[in-house]
Design a protein around this motif. Structure first.
Motif, PDB file in Angstrom:
ATOM      1  N   PRO A 220     -30.477 -38.448  47.999  1.00 45.62           N
ATOM      2  CA  PRO A 220     -30.441 -36.994  48.205  1.00 45.62           C
ATOM      3  C   PRO A 220     -31.375 -36.599  49.345  1.00 45.62           C
ATOM      4  N   GLY A 221     -30.848 -35.828  50.265  1.00 43.01           N
ATOM      5  CA  GLY A 221     -31.636 -35.425  51.413  1.00 43.01           C
ATOM      6  C   GLY A 221     -31.649 -36.430  52.545  1.00 43.01           C
ATOM      7  N   VAL A 222     -31.041 -37.593  52.316  1.00 43.33           N
ATOM      8  CA  VAL A 222     -30.970 -38.639  53.347  1.00 43.33           C
ATOM      9  C   VAL A 222     -29.518 -39.095  53.429  1.00 43.33           C
ATOM     10  N   PRO A 223     -28.688 -38.425  54.227  1.00 53.04           N
ATOM     11  CA  PRO A 223     -27.255 -38.738  54.238  1.00 53.04           C
ATOM     12  C   PRO A 223     -26.908 -40.077  54.863  1.00 53.04           C
TER      13      PRO A 223
ATOM     14  N   GLU B 122      -5.571 -39.955  43.340  1.00 50.33           N
ATOM     15  CA  GLU B 122      -5.655 -39.804  44.788  1.00 50.33           C
ATOM     16  C   GLU B 122      -7.118 -39.662  45.162  1.00 50.33           C
ATOM     17  N   LEU B 123      -7.620 -40.611  45.949  1.00 50.23           N
ATOM     18  CA  LEU B 123      -9.001 -40.542  46.412  1.00 50.23           C
ATOM     19  C   LEU B 123      -9.075 -39.671  47.652  1.00 50.23           C
ATOM     20  N   LEU B 124      -9.917 -38.658  47.612  1.00 50.03           N
ATOM     21  CA  LEU B 124     -10.137 -37.782  48.757  1.00 50.03           C
ATOM     22  C   LEU B 124     -11.574 -37.975  49.225  1.00 50.03           C
ATOM     23  N   TRP B 125     -11.730 -38.405  50.478  1.00 51.58           N
ATOM     24  CA  TRP B 125     -13.025 -38.843  50.976  1.00 51.58           C
ATOM     25  C   TRP B 125     -13.794 -37.699  51.617  1.00 51.58           C
ATOM     26  N   ALA B 126     -15.057 -37.601  51.247  1.00 51.40           N
ATOM     27  CA  ALA B 126     -15.952 -36.588  51.810  1.00 51.40           C
ATOM     28  C   ALA B 126     -17.087 -37.278  52.542  1.00 51.40           C
ATOM     29  N   ALA B 127     -17.408 -36.797  53.724  1.00 51.56           N
ATOM     30  CA  ALA B 127     -18.498 -37.364  54.509  1.00 51.56           C
ATOM     31  C   ALA B 127     -19.840 -37.084  53.832  1.00 51.56           C
ATOM     32  N   PRO B 128     -20.841 -37.919  54.097  1.00 47.97           N
ATOM     33  CA  PRO B 128     -22.150 -37.714  53.461  1.00 47.97           C
ATOM     34  C   PRO B 128     -22.729 -36.330  53.693  1.00 47.97           C
TER      35      PRO B 128
ATOM     36  N   SER C  12     -24.404 -35.311  44.595  1.00 46.68           N
ATOM     37  CA  SER C  12     -25.127 -36.557  44.856  1.00 46.68           C
ATOM     38  C   SER C  12     -24.224 -37.776  44.821  1.00 46.68           C
ATOM     39  N   LEU C  13     -22.894 -37.591  44.811  1.00 47.98           N
ATOM     40  CA  LEU C  13     -21.990 -38.732  44.870  1.00 47.98           C
ATOM     41  C   LEU C  13     -22.360 -39.622  46.059  1.00 47.98           C
ATOM     42  N   GLY C  14     -22.357 -40.896  45.834  1.00 50.05           N
ATOM     43  CA  GLY C  14     -22.766 -41.849  46.853  1.00 50.05           C
ATOM     44  C   GLY C  14     -24.133 -42.420  46.574  1.00 50.05           C
ATOM     45  N   THR C  15     -24.995 -41.631  45.918  1.00 50.91           N
ATOM     46  CA  THR C  15     -26.318 -42.149  45.578  1.00 50.91           C
ATOM     47  C   THR C  15     -26.206 -43.219  44.495  1.00 50.91           C
ATOM     48  N   GLU C  16     -25.223 -43.082  43.605  1.00 54.67           N
ATOM     49  CA  GLU C  16     -25.073 -44.062  42.516  1.00 54.67           C
ATOM     50  C   GLU C  16     -24.658 -45.434  43.036  1.00 54.67           C
ATOM     51  N   LEU C  17     -24.074 -45.477  44.237  1.00 57.94           N
ATOM     52  CA  LEU C  17     -23.683 -46.737  44.850  1.00 57.94           C
ATOM     53  C   LEU C  17     -24.640 -47.158  45.957  1.00 57.94           C
ATOM     54  N   GLY C  18     -25.755 -46.459  46.074  1.00 61.82           N
ATOM     55  CA  GLY C  18     -26.752 -46.817  47.071  1.00 61.82           C
ATOM     56  C   GLY C  18     -26.331 -46.539  48.492  1.00 61.82           C
TER      57      GLY C  18
ATOM     58  N   ARG D 160     -40.733 -52.141  50.653  1.00 65.55           N
ATOM     59  CA  ARG D 160     -41.287 -50.828  50.969  1.00 65.55           C
ATOM     60  C   ARG D 160     -40.249 -49.995  51.728  1.00 65.55           C
ATOM     61  N   TRP D 161     -40.101 -48.753  51.323  1.00 66.52           N
ATOM     62  CA  TRP D 161     -39.167 -47.823  51.957  1.00 66.52           C
ATOM     63  C   TRP D 161     -39.777 -47.254  53.235  1.00 66.52           C
ATOM     64  N   PRO D 162     -38.991 -47.045  54.292  1.00 67.29           N
ATOM     65  CA  PRO D 162     -37.550 -47.332  54.384  1.00 67.29           C
ATOM     66  C   PRO D 162     -37.275 -48.809  54.642  1.00 67.29           C
ATOM     67  N   TRP D 163     -36.213 -49.317  54.052  1.00 73.32           N
ATOM     68  CA  TRP D 163     -35.867 -50.720  54.215  1.00 73.32           C
ATOM     69  C   TRP D 163     -35.353 -50.974  55.630  1.00 73.32           C
TER      70      TRP D 163
END
Length: 341
Positions: free
Chosen positions: A264-267, A239-245, A254-260, A102-105
């Motif tokens: 969206p809306g929960v950084p 070249e990987l350029l990192w962006a904060a959530p 939504s990058l980052g959601t695909e890796l869990g 059950r969310w949130p884990w």
């Protein structure tokens, strides 16, 4: 071992088949027979899991030592197969998901964390979490303590048809500046499909039942380690350029959601990558280094091409918007549109 694999053509199912054959098991598969030819040595049975009569006819009165079920949709298909096999199969391994919690884990949660509701007889597979929980309940109803529930988190490795790692490998392969979901040191928790397969087969040998968080340890790699390994393996000039959530969220990406890493809306991190996996580890589950997983996935992609995504896989187009990415990349590097021209 006489093994029945319900599925067997993609990702975990294919890994189970290949691992079982390497062990010398006698392998029977049940699937629609549309995706790929059976591996040499496999006895194929053909039926649509959504058609109970076809499944019953295909299985006949055969008996097996164990069955492994990779079904991810309506729980009623698991219930029907498990009920048919309860008196003819010694052990039933079900590939479940951490999505059943059950969310949130809760951070560091073990198998006692609260679960979503599920109906084992439901013919509705639209809600993935509820469907997986329903599948668990179906397996437990038919097999009791002879059922193994492998609650996997992020499953990587060759044959992935969800699209996460193949998508990132192709993205890195193109080279140039690539926006990456930071922070780079964010820990990841994953399991290679082949390690999950080997563990489930060993569990079947031993008659191990119960629910287990099936993944390697949290922090075995980071998102920086994963994507950096992809750069090395592909040999791309990337070249990987990192962006904060919060920067990704503000940009509408939504990058980052695909890796869990976030929703969206929960950084903040989702909890997918910090499960307590000590129970599975105590029963022999281990996960190979991320470098091996990435290299083997890349070799598979180059040999067989991009897989057809499974019906319920998210659309990778929703993970990336080229125009928004360029804008954020320019902001991160101090470039202007005039610089690009």
């Amino acid at each position: 071992m006489r093994l029945l694999v319900l599925g067997g053509t993609h990702h975990v199912g294919r890994a189970v088949v290949e691992t079982a054959l390497e062990r010398g098991d006698h392998v029977t598969t049940l699937n629609r027979g549309r995706s790929r030819r059976p591996d040499p040595g496999v006895e194929p049975l053909t039926a649509d899991r959504a058609d109970p009569a076809a499944v019953e006819a295909a299985l006949g009165t055969r008996e097996w030592d164990a069955a492994i079920d990779t079904w991810a949709w309506a729980p009623s298909a698991v219930a029907h197969a498990a009920d048919l096999l309860a008196d003819r199969v010694g052990h039933y391994g079900y590939v479940s998901s951490r999505g059943v919690y059950r969310w949130p884990w809760p951070p560091g949660a073990d198998e006692r964390a609260p679960l979503v509701d599920g109906d084992p007889d439901s013919a509705d597979g639209a809600d993935y979490a509820a469907a997986k929980r329903g599948g668990e309940l179906a397996a437990l109803r038919a097999f009791g303590d002879r059922a193994l529930l492998a609650r996997a988190g992020m499953i990587l490795g060759p044959y992935e048809d969800v699209g996460r790692i193949p998508w990132w490998l192709r993205r890195v392969e193109r080279g140039g500046r690539v926006l990456a979901p930071g922070p780079a040191d964010a820990p990841l928790q994953y399991v290679d499909a082949r390690d999950l397969a080997a563990w489930m087969l060993t569990a079947a040998d031993r008659g191990l039942g119960g629910a287990f968080n099936a993944a390697g340890p949290s922090g075995a790699t980071t998102v920086g380690g994963l994507l950096g390994t992809m750069v090395e393996v592909t040999g791309a000039d990337t070249e990987l350029l990192w962006a904060a959530p919060d920067a990704l969220e503000e940009a509408g990406l939504s990058l980052g959601t695909e890796l869990g890493l976030r929703f969206p809306g929960v950084p903040d991190p989702t909890g997918l990558h910090d499960a307590d996996v000590s129970a599975a580890a105590a029963q022999g589950l281990h996960c190979r280094p991320v470098g091996d997983t990435v290299a083997d996935t890349w070799a598979w992609l180059r040999a067989e091409g991009d897989p057809e995504p499974r019906p319920d896989a998210p659309d990778p187009a929703t993970w990336s918007d080229p125009a928004k990415e360029r804008e954020l990349l320019d902001r991160l590097t101090g470039r202007t549109p005039a610089d690009r021209s």
